[in-house]
Design a protein around this motif. Structure first.
Motif, PDB file in Angstrom:
ATOM      1  N   LEU A 115       0.816  -1.219   0.000  1.00 20.67           N
ATOM      2  CA  LEU A 115       0.000   0.000   0.000  1.00 20.67           C
ATOM      3  C   LEU A 115       0.850   1.269   0.000  1.00 20.67           C
ATOM      4  O   LEU A 115       0.388   2.323  -0.449  1.00 20.67           O
ATOM      5  CB  LEU A 115      -0.919  -0.021   1.220  1.00 20.67           C
ATOM      6  N   LYS A 116       2.080   1.181   0.452  1.00 17.73           N
ATOM      7  CA  LYS A 116       2.951   2.351   0.571  1.00 17.73           C
ATOM      8  C   LYS A 116       3.125   3.110  -0.746  1.00 17.73           C
ATOM      9  O   LYS A 116       3.013   4.337  -0.749  1.00 17.73           O
ATOM     10  CB  LYS A 116       4.308   1.939   1.133  1.00 17.73           C
ATOM     11  N   PRO A 117       3.382   2.441  -1.890  1.00 23.49           N
ATOM     12  CA  PRO A 117       3.531   3.206  -3.136  1.00 23.49           C
ATOM     13  C   PRO A 117       2.278   3.995  -3.493  1.00 23.49           C
ATOM     14  O   PRO A 117       2.365   5.136  -3.963  1.00 23.49           O
ATOM     15  CB  PRO A 117       3.811   2.141  -4.199  1.00 23.49           C
ATOM     16  N   HIS A 118       1.114   3.425  -3.227  1.00 23.03           N
ATOM     17  CA  HIS A 118      -0.135   4.126  -3.525  1.00 23.03           C
ATOM     18  C   HIS A 118      -0.319   5.337  -2.606  1.00 23.03           C
ATOM     19  O   HIS A 118      -0.746   6.400  -3.049  1.00 23.03           O
ATOM     20  CB  HIS A 118      -1.331   3.176  -3.372  1.00 23.03           C
ATOM     21  N   VAL A 119       0.009   5.175  -1.327  1.00 18.89           N
ATOM     22  CA  VAL A 119      -0.122   6.285  -0.377  1.00 18.89           C
ATOM     23  C   VAL A 119       0.840   7.411  -0.746  1.00 18.89           C
ATOM     24  O   VAL A 119       0.465   8.589  -0.733  1.00 18.89           O
ATOM     25  CB  VAL A 119       0.126   5.808   1.075  1.00 18.89           C
ATOM     26  N   LEU A 120       2.083   7.066  -1.098  1.00 20.22           N
ATOM     27  CA  LEU A 120       3.049   8.091  -1.500  1.00 20.22           C
ATOM     28  C   LEU A 120       2.588   8.824  -2.751  1.00 20.22           C
ATOM     29  O   LEU A 120       2.737  10.049  -2.852  1.00 20.22           O
ATOM     30  CB  LEU A 120       4.424   7.458  -1.728  1.00 20.22           C
ATOM     31  N   GLU A 121       2.014   8.089  -3.695  1.00 17.81           N
ATOM     32  CA  GLU A 121       1.507   8.710  -4.915  1.00 17.81           C
ATOM     33  C   GLU A 121       0.366   9.677  -4.600  1.00 17.81           C
ATOM     34  O   GLU A 121       0.325  10.799  -5.126  1.00 17.81           O
ATOM     35  CB  GLU A 121       1.016   7.614  -5.867  1.00 17.81           C
ATOM     36  N   VAL A 122      -0.540   9.283  -3.727  1.00 20.06           N
ATOM     37  CA  VAL A 122      -1.650  10.156  -3.329  1.00 20.06           C
ATOM     38  C   VAL A 122      -1.123  11.395  -2.627  1.00 20.06           C
ATOM     39  O   VAL A 122      -1.588  12.514  -2.892  1.00 20.06           O
ATOM     40  CB  VAL A 122      -2.643   9.394  -2.421  1.00 20.06           C
ATOM     41  N   MET A 123      -0.138  11.224  -1.758  1.00 22.11           N
ATOM     42  CA  MET A 123       0.417  12.374  -1.044  1.00 22.11           C
ATOM     43  C   MET A 123       1.104  13.337  -2.006  1.00 22.11           C
ATOM     44  O   MET A 123       0.995  14.559  -1.854  1.00 22.11           O
ATOM     45  CB  MET A 123       1.365  11.906   0.050  1.00 22.11           C
ATOM     46  N   LYS A 124       1.819  12.808  -3.018  1.00 23.03           N
ATOM     47  CA  LYS A 124       2.451  13.662  -4.025  1.00 23.03           C
ATOM     48  C   LYS A 124       1.398  14.425  -4.819  1.00 23.03           C
ATOM     49  O   LYS A 124       1.558  15.616  -5.085  1.00 23.03           O
ATOM     50  CB  LYS A 124       3.311  12.837  -4.979  1.00 23.03           C
ATOM     51  N   GLU A 125       0.333  13.731  -5.206  1.00 24.31           N
ATOM     52  CA  GLU A 125      -0.738  14.392  -5.958  1.00 24.31           C
ATOM     53  C   GLU A 125      -1.399  15.483  -5.134  1.00 24.31           C
ATOM     54  O   GLU A 125      -1.712  16.551  -5.657  1.00 24.31           O
ATOM     55  CB  GLU A 125      -1.785  13.363  -6.400  1.00 24.31           C
ATOM     56  N   ASP A 126      -1.627  15.226  -3.835  1.00 20.25           N
ATOM     57  CA  ASP A 126      -2.229  16.241  -2.971  1.00 20.25           C
ATOM     58  C   ASP A 126      -1.315  17.445  -2.819  1.00 20.25           C
ATOM     59  O   ASP A 126      -1.781  18.595  -2.816  1.00 20.25           O
ATOM     60  CB  ASP A 126      -2.550  15.651  -1.599  1.00 20.25           C
ATOM     61  N   ALA A 127      -0.003  17.198  -2.690  1.00 15.76           N
ATOM     62  CA  ALA A 127       0.945  18.310  -2.572  1.00 15.76           C
ATOM     63  C   ALA A 127       0.968  19.134  -3.852  1.00 15.76           C
ATOM     64  O   ALA A 127       1.000  20.367  -3.813  1.00 15.76           O
ATOM     65  CB  ALA A 127       2.339  17.781  -2.254  1.00 15.76           C
ATOM     66  N   GLU A 128       0.943  18.446  -4.994  1.00 10.47           N
ATOM     67  CA  GLU A 128       0.926  19.159  -6.273  1.00 10.47           C
ATOM     68  C   GLU A 128      -0.373  19.940  -6.444  1.00 10.47           C
ATOM     69  O   GLU A 128      -0.366  21.086  -6.894  1.00 10.47           O
ATOM     70  CB  GLU A 128       1.087  18.169  -7.422  1.00 10.47           C
TER      71      GLU A 128
END
Length: 126
Positions: A101-114
């Motif tokens: 699940l970690k790669p998906h969570v990191l991707e979501v966090m990057k998208e939210d930051a962007e």
């Protein structure tokens, strides 16, 4: 740095062979002592689901990953009701305890930051 995945020194420790050789046995001992593998869980099954990034990441799992996660949760619930861990052959081996699940969570966090970055852009007229 902080968030649903928490603070981690793992990249720093993994960059040093000496630190890795000292910390890895301690980390393996701690993972076994935590007891979540005895109930068939993987580490990412323990993430707090009430966080928005984790909710979004859970929605991005493949149908197979989603089914496997639900199966692990139901099996662990049953073992908890019986007040005993699973049989030794049903425990999650350390080799299978991967961060799915970690790669998906990191991707979501990057998208939210962007998204936050673009939402707070100030447009100035020249």
């Amino acid at each position: 740095m902080f968030g649903p995945l928490g603070f981690s020194l793992a990249p720093y420790i993994q960059s040093s062979k000496t630190l890795t050789s000292w910390v890895k046995p301690l980390a393996n001992w701690y993972a076994n002592a935590a007891g979540y593998r005895q109930y068939g869980f993987k580490y990412d099954d323990l993430l707090v689901e009430e966080n928005e990034p984790v909710q979004k990441a859970l929605s991005r799992l493949t149908p197979r990953e989603h089914y496997d996660r639900a199966f692990r949760l139901k099996r662990a619930s049953q073992a908890s009701i019986l007040h005993k861990p699973l049989e030794k052959n049903e425990w999650t081996p350390a080799a299978e305890d991967v961060r799915y699940l970690k790669p998906h969570v990191l991707e979501v966090m990057k998208e939210d930051a962007e998204r936050h970055k673009w939402d707070t852009v100030v447009v100035e007229k020249k």
